[in-house]
Design a protein around this motif. Structure first.
Motif, PDB file in Angstrom:
ATOM      1  N   ILE A  47     -11.208   1.037   1.852  1.00 14.72           N
ATOM      2  CA  ILE A  47     -12.056   0.438   0.829  1.00 14.72           C
ATOM      3  C   ILE A  47     -13.348  -0.104   1.434  1.00 14.72           C
ATOM      4  N   ALA A  48     -13.280  -0.651   2.645  1.00  9.61           N
ATOM      5  CA  ALA A  48     -14.482  -1.220   3.272  1.00  9.61           C
ATOM      6  C   ALA A  48     -15.570  -0.156   3.428  1.00  9.61           C
ATOM      7  N   LYS A  49     -15.192   1.052   3.851  1.00 14.48           N
ATOM      8  CA  LYS A  49     -16.173   2.128   3.994  1.00 14.48           C
ATOM      9  C   LYS A  49     -16.696   2.575   2.633  1.00 14.48           C
ATOM     10  N   LEU A  50     -15.819   2.587   1.634  1.00 11.13           N
ATOM     11  CA  LEU A  50     -16.261   2.937   0.286  1.00 11.13           C
ATOM     12  C   LEU A  50     -17.266   1.911  -0.231  1.00 11.13           C
ATOM     13  N   GLU A  51     -17.050   0.658   0.089  1.00 13.71           N
ATOM     14  CA  GLU A  51     -17.992  -0.383  -0.331  1.00 13.71           C
ATOM     15  C   GLU A  51     -19.362  -0.179   0.317  1.00 13.71           C
ATOM     16  N   GLN A  52     -19.357   0.201   1.599  1.00  9.35           N
ATOM     17  CA  GLN A  52     -20.623   0.455   2.288  1.00  9.35           C
ATOM     18  C   GLN A  52     -21.365   1.627   1.635  1.00  9.35           C
ATOM     19  N   LEU A  53     -20.616   2.677   1.274  1.00  5.93           N
ATOM     20  CA  LEU A  53     -21.235   3.814   0.615  1.00  5.93           C
ATOM     21  C   LEU A  53     -21.780   3.398  -0.756  1.00  5.93           C
ATOM     22  N   ARG A  54     -21.005   2.624  -1.495  1.00  7.01           N
ATOM     23  CA  ARG A  54     -21.475   2.189  -2.810  1.00  7.01           C
ATOM     24  C   ARG A  54     -22.763   1.387  -2.702  1.00  7.01           C
ATOM     25  N   ASP A  55     -22.864   0.555  -1.687  1.00  4.79           N
ATOM     26  CA  ASP A  55     -24.100  -0.215  -1.476  1.00  4.79           C
ATOM     27  C   ASP A  55     -25.296   0.712  -1.279  1.00  4.79           C
ATOM     28  N   ARG A  56     -25.087   1.836  -0.576  1.00  5.48           N
ATOM     29  CA  ARG A  56     -26.180   2.807  -0.405  1.00  5.48           C
ATOM     30  C   ARG A  56     -26.526   3.490  -1.723  1.00  5.48           C
ATOM     31  N   LEU A  57     -25.524   3.759  -2.531  1.00  2.00           N
ATOM     32  CA  LEU A  57     -25.763   4.452  -3.799  1.00  2.00           C
ATOM     33  C   LEU A  57     -26.527   3.570  -4.780  1.00  2.00           C
ATOM     34  N   VAL A  58     -26.362   2.265  -4.687  1.00  2.33           N
ATOM     35  CA  VAL A  58     -27.073   1.342  -5.568  1.00  2.33           C
ATOM     36  C   VAL A  58     -28.585   1.498  -5.412  1.00  2.33           C
ATOM     37  N   LYS A  59     -29.042   1.878  -4.219  1.00  2.00           N
ATOM     38  CA  LYS A  59     -30.467   2.079  -3.995  1.00  2.00           C
ATOM     39  C   LYS A  59     -30.980   3.300  -4.753  1.00  2.00           C
ATOM     40  N   ILE A  60     -30.069   4.251  -5.055  1.00  2.00           N
ATOM     41  CA  ILE A  60     -30.433   5.422  -5.849  1.00  2.00           C
ATOM     42  C   ILE A  60     -30.368   5.093  -7.330  1.00  2.00           C
ATOM     43  N   ASP A  61     -29.283   4.430  -7.729  1.00  2.00           N
ATOM     44  CA  ASP A  61     -29.086   4.060  -9.129  1.00  2.00           C
ATOM     45  C   ASP A  61     -28.381   2.707  -9.162  1.00  2.00           C
ATOM     46  N   PRO A  62     -29.040   1.668  -9.620  1.00  2.00           N
ATOM     47  CA  PRO A  62     -28.406   0.341  -9.647  1.00  2.00           C
ATOM     48  C   PRO A  62     -27.091   0.307 -10.411  1.00  2.00           C
ATOM     49  N   ALA A  63     -26.904   1.222 -11.369  1.00  2.00           N
ATOM     50  CA  ALA A  63     -25.651   1.245 -12.126  1.00  2.00           C
ATOM     51  C   ALA A  63     -24.452   1.549 -11.238  1.00  2.00           C
ATOM     52  N   CYS A  64     -24.690   2.124 -10.044  1.00  2.00           N
ATOM     53  CA  CYS A  64     -23.585   2.445  -9.137  1.00  2.00           C
ATOM     54  C   CYS A  64     -22.895   1.182  -8.606  1.00  2.00           C
ATOM     55  N   ALA A  65     -23.484   0.027  -8.821  1.00  2.00           N
ATOM     56  CA  ALA A  65     -22.828  -1.225  -8.406  1.00  2.00           C
ATOM     57  C   ALA A  65     -21.479  -1.390  -9.094  1.00  2.00           C
ATOM     58  N   GLU A  66     -21.302  -0.725 -10.251  1.00  2.00           N
ATOM     59  CA  GLU A  66     -20.047  -0.826 -11.000  1.00  2.00           C
ATOM     60  C   GLU A  66     -19.090   0.323 -10.715  1.00  2.00           C
ATOM     61  N   LEU A  67     -19.424   1.194  -9.753  1.00  2.00           N
ATOM     62  CA  LEU A  67     -18.544   2.334  -9.464  1.00  2.00           C
ATOM     63  C   LEU A  67     -17.161   1.849  -9.016  1.00  2.00           C
ATOM     64  N   PRO A  68     -16.087   2.357  -9.632  1.00  2.00           N
ATOM     65  CA  PRO A  68     -14.741   2.004  -9.161  1.00  2.00           C
ATOM     66  C   PRO A  68     -14.473   2.607  -7.780  1.00  2.00           C
ATOM     67  N   LEU A  69     -13.744   1.882  -6.953  1.00  2.00           N
ATOM     68  CA  LEU A  69     -13.345   2.323  -5.621  1.00  2.00           C
ATOM     69  C   LEU A  69     -11.821   2.426  -5.602  1.00  2.00           C
ATOM     70  N   LEU A  70     -11.307   3.599  -5.236  1.00  2.00           N
ATOM     71  CA  LEU A  70      -9.878   3.866  -5.307  1.00  2.00           C
ATOM     72  C   LEU A  70      -9.346   4.199  -3.924  1.00  2.00           C
ATOM     73  N   ARG A  71      -8.280   3.528  -3.511  1.00  2.00           N
ATOM     74  CA  ARG A  71      -7.680   3.823  -2.217  1.00  2.00           C
ATOM     75  C   ARG A  71      -6.653   4.926  -2.356  1.00  2.00           C
ATOM     76  N   ALA A  72      -6.763   5.946  -1.512  1.00  2.00           N
ATOM     77  CA  ALA A  72      -5.789   7.041  -1.495  1.00  2.00           C
ATOM     78  C   ALA A  72      -5.778   7.635  -0.106  1.00  2.00           C
ATOM     79  N   ASP A  73      -4.622   8.187   0.277  1.00  2.00           N
ATOM     80  CA  ASP A  73      -4.447   8.740   1.621  1.00  2.00           C
ATOM     81  C   ASP A  73      -3.638  10.028   1.502  1.00  2.00           C
ATOM     82  N   SER A  74      -4.063  11.063   2.220  1.00  2.00           N
ATOM     83  CA  SER A  74      -3.365  12.352   2.145  1.00  2.00           C
ATOM     84  C   SER A  74      -1.932  12.269   2.640  1.00  2.00           C
ATOM     85  N   SER A  75      -1.592  11.225   3.407  1.00  2.00           N
ATOM     86  CA  SER A  75      -0.215  11.058   3.873  1.00  2.00           C
ATOM     87  C   SER A  75       0.623  10.212   2.910  1.00  2.00           C
ATOM     88  N   ASP A  76       0.029   9.753   1.819  1.00  2.00           N
ATOM     89  CA  ASP A  76       0.710   8.897   0.840  1.00  2.00           C
ATOM     90  C   ASP A  76       0.730   9.625  -0.497  1.00  2.00           C
TER      91      ASP A  76
END
Length: 425
Positions: A47-76
């Motif tokens: 999730i921490a890396k997803l948050e960093q990516l979302r912060d970058r996306l906000v610079k493209i579109d401020p609405a991305c601040a509300e993007l949901p972040l979902l944790r998933a793993d190919s081994s789970d």
């Protein structure tokens, strides 16, 4: 086939593997181009890396601040089932797919969720057909592999070309690929993994050939052609044993418009014979080294997953795929072309494939299907609007080339029809 109702799900699109090199570029493309009412989300292991990516996306579109972040793993498996059941379309950039991809395919097939990936790994694609095609047919899920440079330009380029040829006659097409691009650590890992498994790859291909139905009363072939000199493209053709020709052949088997006798051959187009010879020798050496674990590890260490060409290098990159076609006495050359194929354009192709699956009026299909079968003209129209060109280069009359007025007229009609199919004008 009865498609499951997915309209009540939380998301229209989920991007899994969003923090990888190709994944982040795809997320940036969606931030800039996804419709405002598109409900999309980012998914990955951390999730921490997803948050960093979302912060970058906000610079493209401020609405991305509300993007949901979902944790998933190919081994789970439980996390992947939850991911698949919560969205209408799931796209993934997590490879090598033969090592990490199957649990997500299985989850999407069971949930009736449309799926699209970037896999150019023929063993993985064949295994997924054998194990999950029937389930996806039953639930209505569309499983689309090779949704990037492998193999969208080739698959849709041949579809575009076939649409300009006479119907009901044998069709012969040779594709010639040219590019100046480089690749990322993730791509290198996938290439080396595939090259290290020739026996498993051949076994999967044989098993699929026995299991898959053949087109009734029609012949479809995609042989590895001999090296040749193409006067139409003014290049030497080096046979390319990539997944692209297989994808084209599967589209041809599914669509009667490809004619009663269809043959496609796939080449790298190079301008000088020494380069052609050197390229063939280099590819052979890479495959040989990939069989030796220490050498494979050494090669993998040259680029780490997540590493890739910088924006300046990508801005200088380009690709062109030319198709030399003949059918019913007509001969023509068409072209699909764009910018950086491995990353910028691949992100565009993956994102537009997912958007097409989610929002376009498409044919009723299910199971493992190609981009030409699942999205066809609708996706072609999307890519044209996004800057990838589909055009007629030359039409031939006898042995002489002439300006392609008739082909250009057919092209304009095809492009117009494609825009109508996709619901956009």
């Amino acid at each position: 086939m009865r498609r499951q109702d997915t309209t009540g799900r939380a998301h229209d699109l989920v991007l899994y593997g969003a923090t990888g090199f190709a994944g982040a570029l795809t997320a940036e493309y969606l931030a800039e181009h996804a419709p405002k009412d598109c409900r999309w989300a980012l998914a990955g292991r951390k999730i921490a890396k997803l948050e960093q990516l979302r912060d970058r996306l906000v610079k493209i579109d401020p609405a991305c601040a509300e993007l949901p972040l979902l944790r998933a793993d190919s081994s789970d498996a439980d996390s992947l089932r939850a991911l698949a059941s919560g969205t209408r379309v799931l796209m993934t950039t997590v490879g090598p797919y033969v090592l990490h991809g199957e649990p997500l395919v299985a989850a999407c097939a069971a949930a009736g969720t449309d799926y699209v990936d970037l896999s150019g790994e023929s063993e993985f694609i064949d295994r997924m057909y054998l194990r999950h095609h029937a389930t996806a047919r039953a639930t209505g899920a569309r499983l689309v592999h090779a949704g990037g440079f492998d193999s969208v330009p080739h698959d849709l380029g041949v579809l575009f070309t076939v649409g300009l040829l006479p119907e009901g006659v044998p069709v012969r097409i040779d594709g010639f690929v040219r590019s100046n691009a480089t690749f990322s650590g993730g791509t290198l890992a996938s290439v080396l993994t595939a090259a290290s498994r020739p026996v498993a790859m051949a076994r999967a291909a044989r098993e699929r050939q026995r299991a898959a139905p053949q087109p009734a009363g029609r012949t479809v072939r995609a042989p590895l052609g001999p090296p040749l000199k193409s006067r139409e493209t003014r290049t030497w053709g080096v046979p390319l044993p990539t997944v692209d020709a297989q994808i084209v052949a599967r589209s041809a088997a599914a669509l009667e418009r490809y004619g009663p006798d269809f043959r496609y051959r796939h080449y790298a187009g190079v301008q000088r014979l020494p380069i052609a010879v050197g390229g063939a020798l280099g590819a052979g050496a890479l495959c040989a080294l990939a069989q030796v674990p220490p050498a494979r590890r050494w090669l993998s260490g040259r680029l780490e997953p997540g590493d890739g060409p910088d924006p300046e290098r990508r801005a200088r990159s380009w690709f062109k795929v030319r198709f030399v076609a003949s059918a019913g006495g007509r001969r023509l050359v068409t072209e699909v072309a764009g910018g950086d194929p491995g990353y910028d354009e691949t992100a565009k192709m993956l994102a537009e494939s997912a958007l097409s699956l989610a929002f376009d009026d498409l044919p009723e299909t299910a199971g493992q299907v190609t981009t030409a079968v699942a999205m066809g003209d609708a996706l072609t129209a999307r890519l044209q609007e996004a800057g990838i060109t589909f055009r007629v280069v030359q039409e031939y009359c006898g042995s002489l080339a002439r300006p392609p007025q008739a082909a250009a007229s057919a092209f304009r009609h095809s492009a117009s029809a494609a825009r109508v199919v996709s619901g956009r004008r």
